[in-house]
Design an enzyme around this catalytic site. Structure first.
Site, PDB file in Angstrom:
ATOM      1  N   TRP A   1     -32.937  -0.295 -35.489  1.00  0.00           N
ATOM      2  CA  TRP A   1     -31.335  -0.398 -35.609  1.00  0.00           C
ATOM      3  C   TRP A   1     -31.443  -0.540 -34.281  1.00  0.00           C
ATOM      4  O   TRP A   1     -31.358   0.819 -33.276  1.00  0.00           O
ATOM      5  CB  TRP A   1     -30.916   0.511 -36.046  1.00  0.00           C
ATOM      6  CG  TRP A   1     -29.201   0.206 -35.616  1.00  0.00           C
ATOM      7  CD1 TRP A   1     -28.670   0.960 -34.856  1.00  0.00           C
ATOM      8  CD2 TRP A   1     -28.766  -0.640 -36.469  1.00  0.00           C
ATOM      9  NE1 TRP A   1     -26.786  -0.074 -35.029  1.00  0.00           N
ATOM     10  CE2 TRP A   1     -27.093  -0.966 -36.067  1.00  0.00           C
ATOM     11  CE3 TRP A   1     -29.104  -1.888 -37.860  1.00  0.00           C
ATOM     12  CZ2 TRP A   1     -26.227  -1.617 -36.618  1.00  0.00           C
ATOM     13  CZ3 TRP A   1     -28.158  -2.189 -38.481  1.00  0.00           C
ATOM     14  CH2 TRP A   1     -26.686  -2.659 -37.577  1.00  0.00           C
TER      15      TRP A   1
ATOM     16  N   GLU B   1      -8.176  -2.946 -49.315  1.00  0.00           N
ATOM     17  CA  GLU B   1      -9.434  -3.614 -49.342  1.00  0.00           C
ATOM     18  C   GLU B   1     -10.011  -2.494 -50.303  1.00  0.00           C
ATOM     19  O   GLU B   1     -11.302  -2.548 -51.573  1.00  0.00           O
ATOM     20  CB  GLU B   1     -10.090  -3.427 -48.059  1.00  0.00           C
ATOM     21  CG  GLU B   1     -10.917  -2.730 -47.842  1.00  0.00           C
ATOM     22  CD  GLU B   1     -11.628  -2.800 -46.490  1.00  0.00           C
ATOM     23  OE1 GLU B   1     -11.488  -1.702 -45.709  1.00  0.00           O
ATOM     24  OE2 GLU B   1     -11.146  -4.041 -46.237  1.00  0.00           O
TER      25      GLU B   1
ATOM     26  N   GLU C   1      -4.200  -0.916 -39.623  1.00  0.00           N
ATOM     27  CA  GLU C   1      -5.372  -0.013 -39.990  1.00  0.00           C
ATOM     28  C   GLU C   1      -5.369   0.889 -41.912  1.00  0.00           C
ATOM     29  O   GLU C   1      -6.495   0.460 -42.521  1.00  0.00           O
ATOM     30  CB  GLU C   1      -6.180   0.972 -38.985  1.00  0.00           C
ATOM     31  CG  GLU C   1      -7.879   1.042 -38.948  1.00  0.00           C
ATOM     32  CD  GLU C   1      -8.689  -0.066 -40.227  1.00  0.00           C
ATOM     33  OE1 GLU C   1      -8.145  -1.235 -39.957  1.00  0.00           O
ATOM     34  OE2 GLU C   1      -9.701   0.424 -40.518  1.00  0.00           O
TER      35      GLU C   1
ATOM     36  N   ASN D   1     -37.007   8.500 -33.653  1.00  0.00           N
ATOM     37  CA  ASN D   1     -35.244   8.030 -33.594  1.00  0.00           C
ATOM     38  C   ASN D   1     -34.234   8.466 -32.726  1.00  0.00           C
ATOM     39  O   ASN D   1     -34.178  10.126 -32.585  1.00  0.00           O
ATOM     40  CB  ASN D   1     -34.996   8.541 -34.882  1.00  0.00           C
ATOM     41  CG  ASN D   1     -33.794   8.089 -35.295  1.00  0.00           C
ATOM     42  OD1 ASN D   1     -32.866   7.594 -34.846  1.00  0.00           O
ATOM     43  ND2 ASN D   1     -32.905   8.850 -36.644  1.00  0.00           N
ATOM     44  N   GLY D   2     -34.107   8.429 -32.244  1.00  0.00           N
ATOM     45  CA  GLY D   2     -32.533   8.732 -31.063  1.00  0.00           C
ATOM     46  C   GLY D   2     -32.212   8.152 -29.587  1.00  0.00           C
ATOM     47  O   GLY D   2     -32.791   6.264 -29.835  1.00  0.00           O
TER      48      GLY D   2
ATOM     49  N   LYS E   1     -19.712  -7.622 -46.442  1.00  0.00           N
ATOM     50  CA  LYS E   1     -19.207  -6.960 -45.593  1.00  0.00           C
ATOM     51  C   LYS E   1     -19.595  -7.704 -44.152  1.00  0.00           C
ATOM     52  O   LYS E   1     -18.507  -7.300 -43.316  1.00  0.00           O
ATOM     53  CB  LYS E   1     -20.876  -5.907 -44.934  1.00  0.00           C
ATOM     54  CG  LYS E   1     -20.994  -5.081 -43.547  1.00  0.00           C
ATOM     55  CD  LYS E   1     -19.835  -4.597 -43.852  1.00  0.00           C
ATOM     56  CE  LYS E   1     -19.867  -3.383 -42.966  1.00  0.00           C
ATOM     57  NZ  LYS E   1     -18.917  -2.566 -42.397  1.00  0.00           N
TER      58      LYS E   1
ATOM     59  N   ARG F   1     -30.917   2.712 -42.147  1.00  0.00           N
ATOM     60  CA  ARG F   1     -30.841   3.727 -41.474  1.00  0.00           C
ATOM     61  C   ARG F   1     -30.970   2.431 -39.809  1.00  0.00           C
ATOM     62  O   ARG F   1     -30.669   2.465 -39.116  1.00  0.00           O
ATOM     63  CB  ARG F   1     -31.748   4.566 -40.894  1.00  0.00           C
ATOM     64  CG  ARG F   1     -31.977   6.160 -41.801  1.00  0.00           C
ATOM     65  CD  ARG F   1     -32.923   7.298 -41.215  1.00  0.00           C
ATOM     66  NE  ARG F   1     -32.604   7.003 -40.237  1.00  0.00           N
ATOM     67  CZ  ARG F   1     -32.023   8.462 -39.985  1.00  0.00           C
ATOM     68  NH1 ARG F   1     -31.316   9.186 -40.967  1.00  0.00           N
ATOM     69  NH2 ARG F   1     -31.602   8.796 -38.973  1.00  0.00           N
TER      70      ARG F   1
ATOM     71  N   CYS G   1     -31.899   4.402 -36.050  1.00  0.00           N
ATOM     72  CA  CYS G   1     -33.704   4.360 -36.630  1.00  0.00           C
ATOM     73  C   CYS G   1     -34.003   5.204 -38.333  1.00  0.00           C
ATOM     74  O   CYS G   1     -33.603   6.139 -37.950  1.00  0.00           O
ATOM     75  CB  CYS G   1     -34.405   4.088 -36.024  1.00  0.00           C
ATOM     76  SG  CYS G   1     -33.591   3.617 -34.582  1.00  0.00           S
TER      77      CYS G   1
HETATM   78  O1  M6R Z   1     -17.844  -7.697 -38.226  1.00  0.00           O
HETATM   79  P1  M6R Z   1     -16.634  -7.820 -37.716  1.00  0.00           P
HETATM   80  O2  M6R Z   1     -16.337  -6.768 -36.987  1.00  0.00           O
HETATM   81  O3  M6R Z   1     -15.991  -8.965 -36.554  1.00  0.00           O
HETATM   82  O4  M6R Z   1     -16.110  -7.879 -39.393  1.00  0.00           O
HETATM   83  C1  M6R Z   1     -14.015  -8.264 -38.645  1.00  0.00           C
HETATM   84  C2  M6R Z   1     -13.707  -8.012 -40.941  1.00  0.00           C
HETATM   85  O5  M6R Z   1     -14.445  -8.703 -41.282  1.00  0.00           O
HETATM   86  C3  M6R Z   1     -13.836  -6.009 -40.645  1.00  0.00           C
HETATM   87  O6  M6R Z   1     -13.632  -5.832 -40.037  1.00  0.00           O
HETATM   88  C4  M6R Z   1     -13.121  -6.613 -42.430  1.00  0.00           C
HETATM   89  O7  M6R Z   1     -11.612  -6.387 -42.575  1.00  0.00           O
HETATM   90  C5  M6R Z   1     -13.478  -5.301 -43.272  1.00  0.00           C
HETATM   91  N1  M6R Z   1     -13.565  -5.157 -44.778  1.00  0.00           N
HETATM   92  C6  M6R Z   1     -12.380  -4.546 -43.408  1.00  0.00           C
HETATM   93  O8  M6R Z   1     -12.774  -2.951 -43.115  1.00  0.00           O
END
Ligand code: M6R
Length: 608
Positions: A74, A488, A481, A100-101, A603, A27, A2
């Protein structure tokens, strides 16, 4: 994570607090609030949602007070809601606190204070703080804060104001950041420097258990013994944008370095050597677990890769059969779901459309759905039967790093919990795994030191068109991974293969100079992996290995090697992924890519 701010000066506090909070939204941003001392009263305005909601409320109120504290949240304890937002106060609103914490012993403190007649309105850990300060308050706010914090376990940066001392702001930190901004006849506290940069470049960088009193005399600093201390003023020379990233060039690099803390936070109050595994409010009886005939772990992208490790962990430790699937495939493959099915959905954002669809479908068919997510109040967290939060803090970079390692930790916690309830592991075995888990933050920290070697490797290889990641067992899960991370953010084509599968086709792609990253950290399969490495070396590949410390023998077949600290094989993915994250980061930087916002990606993928 936070953000907190505080102000005491000769201007109206409210707009300055909001401005400071706007620089701390990175944050956390699920709710925000301020408390302003004005005409001998503490006025609190707080609400769920982004900062603009709070701003709208404050426009209606137009507070004039020139002392106040503010917070952007958060959520960790308690969903995002008006009542759970900060600042929190004691019952008669004479003391107000932003925090925060995480207060780890808040349940004990809450119980103790309840016994003394105190009442609580929110689900937060923070609400114990103003009440504890109230309990110790005998006319000296600093004294009361000192006594209160001596009872608090966990991490905190707090700002406190008190109606009875209307020209005083007290603050202190322990394991959460806090700075003091020294303006002209005005002073600030903040979780981070950007919050004060429009007003001053002179700051104190506080250390743990240094107490701050801001009043008409200015800023006075104290140690735990209440002795005055002096501190050098730090002159900020960089701009706000750089400060938000805490000196790192990008959010991704900052988040990679936050992993030791994120891992520690995710284990907090769940993994303790002297008590049973705690799965927050989740309860599975032995009968519940014996009734489950299969578990599906379903997720997308990086979260799916965490699920692949989760499958091994649950099957090995708790002896329950697990299938792991990509959400967009699972939902259309007519999976066999009954009341005996447990579905574990994993999602950092908690908003991924395909994952959410699996959750809803699973619940409709009678399955129990356990969600592992990083966002309190997300759709997944609201709709699942049970929720286990990863406490990684907000992840800003599109490429997931700290969320991934905390998802791994969540998988281990679930597997261990199931094993403990079912009795599939002895107490000694559980204790050994817990001990090793608690050492992971340090081992990850140590592994981060390889960045220079990886940077050099990246500077030689960043023009490559293709790269291959090889591994077997858990190393294969991590290879997937690593390969996703590289493609990406650097746009280099990469593939991950299970070492033993090479000869069934992919080895045709290997030619002189092909770059291969091979993981040899799954001790049970190391020798077999060495044979697979020889197969590609013979065909001209250049191989960088990720091996366990002490495995000098493997160097013979490798062009270069990164050694990582040893832990239990099942836990190794938490460490072995670190060099792969750094490698993809440096490759992308060398190519001049925008690592935080890679092309074509979002994201959170909220559409199918
Ligand atoms: O928010 P989520 O964990 O559900 O998202 C899943 C994927 O879209 C996400 O992990 C994506 O593969 C990332 N960009 C990987 O770095």
């Amino acid at each position: 994570m936070c953000g907190i701010v505080g102000y005491l000066g000769n201007k109206k506090a409210a707009p300055l607090l909001v401005e400071g909070l706007s620089k701390l939204e990175y944050r956390g941003y699920d709710s925000a609030g301020v408390a302003i001392l004005e005409d001998g009263m503490i006025n609190v305005s707080k609400c769920k949602g982004r900062l603009k909601n709070l701003e709208e409320r404050l426009n209606e109120k137009s507070y004039k007070g020139s002392i106040g504290i503010g917070h952007t949240r958060w959520a960790t304890h308690g969903e995002p809601s008006d009542v759970n937002s900060h600042p929190h106060t004691n019952s008669d609103v004479t003391i107000s606190v932003v925090h925060n914490g995480i207060i780890e012993n808040y349940l004990k403190l809450r119980e103790w204070l309840t016994g003394k007649g105190y009442e609580f309105l929110s689900e937060t850990d923070t609400e114990v703080i103003p009440n504890l300060v109230d309990y110790y308050y005998k006319g000296d706010l600093l004294e009361a804060v000192m006594k209160a914090t001596s009872k608090m376990e966990g991490s905190y940066a707090i700002g406190v104001i008190c109606k009875n001392e209307p020209n005083k702001l007290v603050a202190v930190r322990k394991d959460s950041p806090l700075i003091v901004g020294l303006g002209e006849d005005e002073y600030f506290i903040a979780s981070d420097i950007p919050a004060v940069l429009n007003h001053t470049r002179d700051v104190y960088l506080l250390e743990d258990k240094e107490f701050v009193v801001i009043d008409e005399k200015g800023v006075t600093l104290y140690n735990e013994e209440k002795e005055e201390i002096t501190k050098e003023v730090y002159k900020v020379t960089w701009n706000a944008d750089a400060a938000e990233k805490e000196g790192y060039e990008d959010f991704m690099l900052k988040e990679i370095h936050q992993q030791p803390k994120a891992i520690k936070d995710t284990m907090t109050s769940r993994i303790n050597l002297d008590s049973k595994i705690a799965l927050d409010k989740i309860n599975f009886t032995k009968e519940d677990l014996n009734n489950i005939d299969r578990i599906y772990i379903v997720a997308c992208g990086t979260a799916y890769h965490a699920g692949v490790v989760g499958k091994t962990a649950i099957e090995r430790l708790a002896k329950i059969p697990v299938e792991v699937d990509i959400a967009s495939e699972f939902r259309y493959r007519e999976p066999l779901i009954t009341e005996k099915t447990l579905i574990i959905v994993v999602s950092q954002s908690g908003e991924t459309a395909d994952t959410l669809a699996v959750l809803r479908d699973g619940k409709n068919k009678g399955a129990r759905v356990l969600a592992v997510t990083n966002v309190v109040g997300s759709s997944v967290s609201r709709e699942a039967t049970d929720v286990l939060y990863t406490w990684a803090g907000p992840e800003i970079a599109v490429a997931s790093t700290k969320a991934y390692v905390t998802q791994l930790i969540a998988m281990y916690i679930i597997a261990l919990y199931f094993a403990e309830v079912k009795g599939t592991l002895s107490n000694e075995e559980i204790l050994e795994i817990k001990k090793e888990m608690l050492e992971l933050p340090e081992k990850v920290e140590e592994t981060l030191k390889h960045k220079e070697t990886l940077q050099k490797f990246a500077s030689k290889t960043y023009m490559e068109k293709d790269m291959f990641f090889l591994g077997r067992g858990l190393d294969y899960a991590v290879a997937m991974e690593g390969s996703l991370k590289l493609k990406e953010i650097s746009y280099i084509h990469s593939e991950a293969y299970a070492g033993g599968e090479l000869k069934h086709g992919p080895i045709a792609l290997i030619e002189k100079g092909t770059e291969v990253v091979a993981l040899l950290t799954d001790e049970n399969l190391r020798d077999k992996m060495v044979s697979n490495i020889k197969e590609v070396v013979t065909r001209g590949a250049k191989v960088m290995g990720i091996a366990l410390e002490g495995d000098t023998e493997s160097e013979k077949s490798l062009d270069s090697v990164i050694y990582i600290p040893k832990t239990l094989t099942i836990l190794t993915p938490v460490i072995s992924v670190i060099p792969l994250q750094l490698l993809s980061y440096y490759m992308a930087k060398q190519k001049g890519c925008d690592v935080d916002k890679p092309r074509n990606l979002a994201k959170s993928v909220t559409v199918e």
